[in-house]
Design a protein around this motif. Structure first.
Motif, PDB file in Angstrom:
ATOM      1  N   LEU A  67       0.815  -1.365   0.032  1.00 57.33           N
ATOM      2  CA  LEU A  67       0.088   0.089  -0.067  1.00 57.33           C
ATOM      3  C   LEU A  67       0.834   1.218   0.105  1.00 57.33           C
ATOM      4  CD1 LEU A  67      -2.811  -0.776   2.244  1.00 57.33           C
ATOM      5  CD2 LEU A  67      -3.042  -0.868  -0.022  1.00 57.33           C
ATOM      6  N   LYS A  73      -3.504   2.553  -2.791  1.00 58.96           N
ATOM      7  CA  LYS A  73      -4.652   2.935  -1.645  1.00 58.96           C
ATOM      8  C   LYS A  73      -5.706   3.257  -2.333  1.00 58.96           C
ATOM      9  CE  LYS A  73      -1.485   4.765   1.635  1.00 58.96           C
ATOM     10  NZ  LYS A  73      -0.413   5.777   1.825  1.00 58.96           N
ATOM     11  N   ARG A  77      -9.174   1.029  -1.892  1.00 58.15           N
ATOM     12  CA  ARG A  77     -10.507   1.898  -1.483  1.00 58.15           C
ATOM     13  C   ARG A  77     -11.670   1.392  -2.382  1.00 58.15           C
ATOM     14  NH1 ARG A  77      -7.190   6.071   0.201  1.00 58.15           N
ATOM     15  NH2 ARG A  77      -7.416   7.268  -1.615  1.00 58.15           N
ATOM     16  N   THR A 230      -1.909   4.449   7.955  1.00 62.89           N
ATOM     17  CA  THR A 230      -1.455   3.964   6.363  1.00 62.89           C
ATOM     18  C   THR A 230      -2.658   3.760   5.528  1.00 62.89           C
ATOM     19  OG1 THR A 230       0.059   2.685   7.720  1.00 62.89           O
ATOM     20  CG2 THR A 230      -0.181   2.210   5.209  1.00 62.89           C
ATOM     21  N   LEU A 231      -4.009   3.190   6.091  1.00 66.00           N
ATOM     22  CA  LEU A 231      -4.948   3.019   5.151  1.00 66.00           C
ATOM     23  C   LEU A 231      -5.781   4.368   4.615  1.00 66.00           C
ATOM     24  CD1 LEU A 231      -6.714   0.051   6.545  1.00 66.00           C
ATOM     25  CD2 LEU A 231      -5.216   0.134   4.471  1.00 66.00           C
TER      26      LEU A 231
ATOM     27  N   ALA B 146       0.640   8.541   4.571  1.00 67.89           N
ATOM     28  CA  ALA B 146      -0.848   8.687   4.870  1.00 67.89           C
ATOM     29  C   ALA B 146      -1.738   9.923   4.804  1.00 67.89           C
ATOM     30  CB  ALA B 146      -1.334   7.961   6.128  1.00 67.89           C
TER      31      ALA B 146
END
Lengths: 329, 225
Positions: A67, A73, A77, A230-231, B146
């Motif tokens: 990722l 990412k 999603r 991270t997500l 992120a």
């Protein structure tokens, strides 16, 4: 490459753990020519991650390597949203499943009775019998703030938890008045863990991490917060609690803790402030970290900034005391 | 067509352009902040770029398609290698090949894609060296990468739109693919494959293609606001 070995190698390649350079080159040549097989392998990995079917080591590689790029990412999603959409097209089943997960507040708005029931189902046996004699009145609702009411495991603030004296200042007295508190908390943790297994999103991971943080379980809290970050997308609340977890982990084991933990804590708190300048918790925790780093002048200034935003609360009284303490040194 | 690359920090990462009418629909010109030390410093002029296209294919339309395809594949390779700046690295690779065009076009024998691949390896090695120097703490990577780049609600809304635009049977296939309990997934997919007259492998390939189309549709939808 043989078919089975080929699939395994592609999987290892995608997780960034394939050592063999010649196989790596073969896979990348495939990518240059026609990446159909690799795209399928990517999708499989994402599905396995979402179904919680990856080993802990693969999960780590998935997060840190697979990722790493924003493209991935986004791809991830799409899978998440497809699942969500498909579930919304299945009204009968959706109702019978776990409650939809739109933030921990809503998640915890579940009758406490159901905590007990889930606990019975999951643990069964003696726990179950015990619980059947301790069911809660139907309709009683609770939130994580209620669950941890009167608790304050650290000097720093956890997002949304009300004011309480830090446990270090309360001596051995247990502040909890609710005799079923521990039971409720354990049931809540089980529900949150289930929510993560059902749908591994930044939101569900954050909720679980937050419960662990409130429990004082810093390694698990940090792990879930980092995975949530991270997500993405990241929120001010997540970054604040992540910064708190880093800071408290550093405090807990100062002798062996890496000094970078303080930097990471400060970085996360400042990111939280950047994302939501009015959120008070990172504003409160930042001067604590600055003081720990030895930056007293900056810490004083940060306390003053906090007091400008929150002049009249118990937190403010504590902030003022901390500021005074620093000024007297 | 004029392609100005004045300070060496611009990249040829276009999408959707047509050379036959000398029409440039969209030119993504990025500033390579974090990649700056990797960036080519020489100026890429339109002559070199024209040479690159001719090298890919004498027909300009086909050349443009090949160019886009190579760029997409380079991005995919960098993504697979765990590079969070895959687009920029692909563009840097293309820049370097473009600069070398006067030498390559007559001297190189073989598939252009392979040449790009070789340059991409070099760019990647340089990037890795730079990462080691600038990113000593491992966990910073996960947090730092992120960024709140996209609003997930907006993504969901776009996906809904894209799904609704699919032909009925395709919509049915992809939605049904994601329905069913986790434990019964394998059985469910077998039944679904039978229903649509496909093998399990063909079902996976088909859903993979549908998802790829949906991803593109979502990106376009988000870009159009």
């Amino acid at each position: 490459m043989e078919n089975l070995d080929g699939r395994r190698s592609i999987r290892e390649y995608l997780l960034g753990i394939l050592e063999d350079q010649s196989i790596k080159s073969q896979i990348e040549e495939k990518l240059l020519a026609d990446d159909g097989e690799i795209s399928t392998a990517e999708d499989e990995l994402i599905e396995q991650y979402l179904d919680d079917e990856l080993s802990p080591a693969d999960r780590k590689h998935f997060i840190n390597h697979f990722l790493a790029a924003p493209q991935r990412k986004q791809q991830f999603r799409v899978h998440q949203n497809l699942r969500k959409y498909a579930a919304s097209q299945e009204p009968a089943r959706a109702v019978s499943e776990a409650p939809s997960h739109k933030g921990w507040r809503r998640f915890f708005l579940i009758p406490a009775l159901s905590y007990a029931l889930v606990f019975v189902v999951v643990l069964g046996g003696g726990y179950g019998i015990l619980l059947l004699t301790k069911t809660y009145p139907p309709g009683v609702e609770t939130t994580v703030a209620d669950l941890y009411k009167g608790d304050r495991p650290f000097d720093s603030r956890i997002v949304d938890l009300d004011y309480a004296l830090p446990s270090t200042q309360r001596g051995d007295k247990d502040p909890a008045k609710d005799p079923n508190r521990d039971l409720k908390r354990r049931a809540a943790l089980l529900l949150l863990e289930k929510a993560v297994r059902d749908k591994r999103t930044a939101e569900s991971l954050y909720d679980l991490g937050k419960a662990y943080l409130a429990e004082g379980n810093l390694p698990d809290a940090t792990r879930y917060f980092e995975e949530a970050a991270t997500l993405g997308p990241v929120s001010a609340r997540l970054m604040s609690d992540l910064g708190t977890a880093y800071f408290e982990a550093w405090k807990k084991d100062r002798a062996s803790a890496k000094p970078e933990m303080l930097d990471k804590s400060l970085q996360s708190l400042e990111r939280a402030i950047e994302l939501d300048p009015r959120l008070l918790e990172p504003r409160f925790n930042r001067p604590l970290v600055l003081e720990a780093k030895g930056s007293r002048e900056q810490a004083k200034q940060a306390w003053r900034e906090y007091l400008q935003l929150d002049p009249n609360s118990k937190w403010a009284e504590e902030a003022a005391r901390n500021l005074q303490h620093l000024e007297e040194q | 067509m004029v392609l100005h690359v004045a300070d060496g920090f611009h990249f040829p990462g276009f999408t959707g352009f047509s050379f036959s009418g000398v029409r440039l629909l969209k030119s993504k010109i990025r500033k390579g902040r974090s990649l700056a030390p990797l960036m080519t410093e020489k100026v890429i002029d339109s002559e070199n770029f024209g040479m690159l296209l001719s090298w890919l294919d004498p027909d300009r339309e086909s050349a443009a398609q090949k160019y886009e395809r190579i760029r997409d594949r380079l991005v995919r390779i960098f993504v697979c290698r765990g590079c969070h700046e895959a687009d920029e690295l692909a563009d840097e690779t293309i820049n370097r090949v473009t600069i070398k065009m006067p030498v390559i076009k007559d001297g190189y024998v073989g598939e252009p894609a392979s040449y790009f691949f070789g340059v991409a390896n070099k760019v990647h090695l340089e990037w890795l060296r730079k990462q080691k120097k600038t990113r000593p703490v491992e966990l910073d990577d996960s947090v730092g990468s992120a960024e709140p780049d996209l609003d997930s609600d907006a993504e969901y809304e776009c996906l809904e739109k894209c799904l609704k635009a699919l032909p009925g049977n395709v919509h049915e296939l992809i939605v049904e693919y994601y329905q069913g309990e986790k434990r019964a997934k394998i059985e469910h997919h077998k039944t679904l494959a039978e229903k649509f007259g496909l093998t399990i492998n063909a079902l996976q390939t088909k859903t993979c293609r549908i998802r790829a189309g949906l991803r593109k549709c979502v990106v376009d939808c988000l870009a159009s606001g």
